[in-house]
Design an enzyme around this catalytic site. Structure first.
Site, PDB file in Angstrom:
ATOM      1  N   LYS A  53       5.113  -8.538  -3.735  1.00 11.02           N
ATOM      2  CA  LYS A  53       3.751  -9.016  -3.968  1.00 11.02           C
ATOM      3  C   LYS A  53       3.523  -9.297  -5.447  1.00 11.02           C
ATOM      4  O   LYS A  53       3.009 -10.354  -5.828  1.00 11.02           O
ATOM      5  CB  LYS A  53       2.750  -7.974  -3.473  1.00 11.02           C
ATOM      6  CG  LYS A  53       2.726  -7.771  -1.971  1.00 11.02           C
ATOM      7  CD  LYS A  53       1.815  -6.611  -1.576  1.00 11.02           C
ATOM      8  CE  LYS A  53       1.813  -6.397  -0.079  1.00 11.02           C
ATOM      9  NZ  LYS A  53       0.997  -5.249   0.346  1.00 11.02           N
ATOM     10  N   GLN A  97      -1.314   0.415  -0.952  1.00 10.79           N
ATOM     11  CA  GLN A  97      -0.225   0.224   0.007  1.00 10.79           C
ATOM     12  C   GLN A  97      -0.227   1.347   1.043  1.00 10.79           C
ATOM     13  O   GLN A  97      -0.252   2.522   0.702  1.00 10.79           O
ATOM     14  CB  GLN A  97       1.125   0.181  -0.728  1.00 10.79           C
ATOM     15  CG  GLN A  97       2.312  -0.112   0.165  1.00 10.79           C
ATOM     16  CD  GLN A  97       2.285  -1.525   0.743  1.00 10.79           C
ATOM     17  OE1 GLN A  97       1.778  -2.449   0.132  1.00 10.79           O
ATOM     18  NE2 GLN A  97       2.837  -1.687   1.927  1.00 10.79           N
ATOM     19  N   ASP A 120      -7.352  -7.024   0.975  1.00 10.40           N
ATOM     20  CA  ASP A 120      -6.688  -6.777   2.255  1.00 10.40           C
ATOM     21  C   ASP A 120      -7.651  -6.959   3.425  1.00 10.40           C
ATOM     22  O   ASP A 120      -7.224  -7.104   4.571  1.00 10.40           O
ATOM     23  CB  ASP A 120      -6.129  -5.345   2.294  1.00 10.40           C
ATOM     24  CG  ASP A 120      -4.612  -5.308   2.214  1.00 10.40           C
ATOM     25  OD1 ASP A 120      -3.981  -6.358   2.443  1.00 10.40           O
ATOM     26  OD2 ASP A 120      -4.060  -4.239   1.923  1.00 10.40           O
TER      27      ASP A 120
END
Length: 284
Positions: A53, A97, A120
């Site tokens: 990412k 994460q 997200d």
């Protein structure tokens, strides 16, 4: 029948290229889209994914920072770090994460992130906005899947769509997006009775269970579009999806590979969400 392979790498590259004018406009206004990713623990797979990412952002001249903390980090310390990032006006995206260590409550952590920086799309207010059809951020994996279907000119309105896996990250938002696009949606899971009866009638089949090759070739409707979200490290060291690819490709009309399918799209849609966040700051 040999299925058309839906190349996630190529599509992700095309989307990145299309973002160039938007990035340049932001930079011309002294705004550089910025993402911070928090990684708690030392899981090797998570570390690789997080670095992928970050590297995607840096390759485009954007800001990306990875903050890695030990698995022993307390929930209170993690929440304090998120509050610090929330208050940074130069930061447009915050991503924690998953999964987190067992002693940390995932919902509390996600709901501490500023919804305006929750790229997200997992914050409860963003999940609610998606449910009502007015999303601020679309969760990256389902967002990427919709782009893949679009790239195939898949007819969604009126189609039978079956999703195997009902997580908050993939299954549930995927169902909402397909429903909004006009599909008739069925959500299944590993305990669904006669799962094959459902999957065999799917014009669009999305599988996200984390169970290696759970969906066999004879469970797929001829000509269906099959999206395999799963990625499993197998005993032989190879990566395989949740769909038995070789057999499924003999039946399906189009199918995503593992790796090289949904994974690259998830990362590029995170990039898209972060740019959208920065554009809101600009007032675009």
């Amino acid at each position: 029948m040999t299925a058309q392979i839906i190349d996630g790498k190529a599509l992700a590259a095309s989307i990145k290229e299309s973002l160039a004018p938007r990035i340049e406009k932001l930079k011309a206004n002294n705004i550089i889209p910025a993402l911070t990713v928090i990684l708690v623990g030392d899981d090797p797979a998570s570390a690789v994914y997080v670095n992928n990412k970050a590297n995607t952002f840096k390759a485009l001249g954007l800001r990306s920072e990875v903050l890695q903390f030990p698995a022993s980090m307390t929930q209170e310390a993690l929440l304090a770090e998120i509050h610090r990032l929330n208050s940074d006006p130069s930061l447009h995206g915050i991503l924690v994460q998953l999964p987190l260590p067992a002693h940390i409550d995932t919902n509390t952590v996600i709901d501490t992130i500023d919804p305006e920086k929750d790229v997200d799309g997992f914050h409860i207010s963003n999940a609610g906005a998606l449910m009502t059809g007015n999303p601020r951020f679309i969760p990256c994996t389902p967002y990427g899947v919709m782009k893949m279907l679009e790239s195939q000119n898949t007819t969604i309105r009126g189609a039978e769509a079956v999703i195997v896996g009902a997580s908050n990250i993939v299954g549930k938002p995927m169902a909402l997006l397909l429903q909004k696009a006009g599909a008739t949606v069925t959500i299944c899971n590993s305990k669904t009775k006669d799962l094959a009866a459902h999957t065999r009638r799917a014009d669009i089949l999305v599988v996200a269970t984390g169970r290696e090759e759970m969906i066999k070739g004879d469970m797929i409707k001829p000509g269906a579009v099959v999206i395999d979200v799963g990625i499993n490290r197998c005993a032989d060291g190879k990566l395989r999806g949740d769909v038995e690819f070789a057999k499924a490709a003999e039946v399906a009309g189009a199918i995503t590979p593992v790796p090289g399918g949904v994974g690259p799209m998830t990362i590029v849609m995170l990039l898209v969400n972060t740019i959208e966040s920065a554009e809101r700051q600009l007032g675009s």
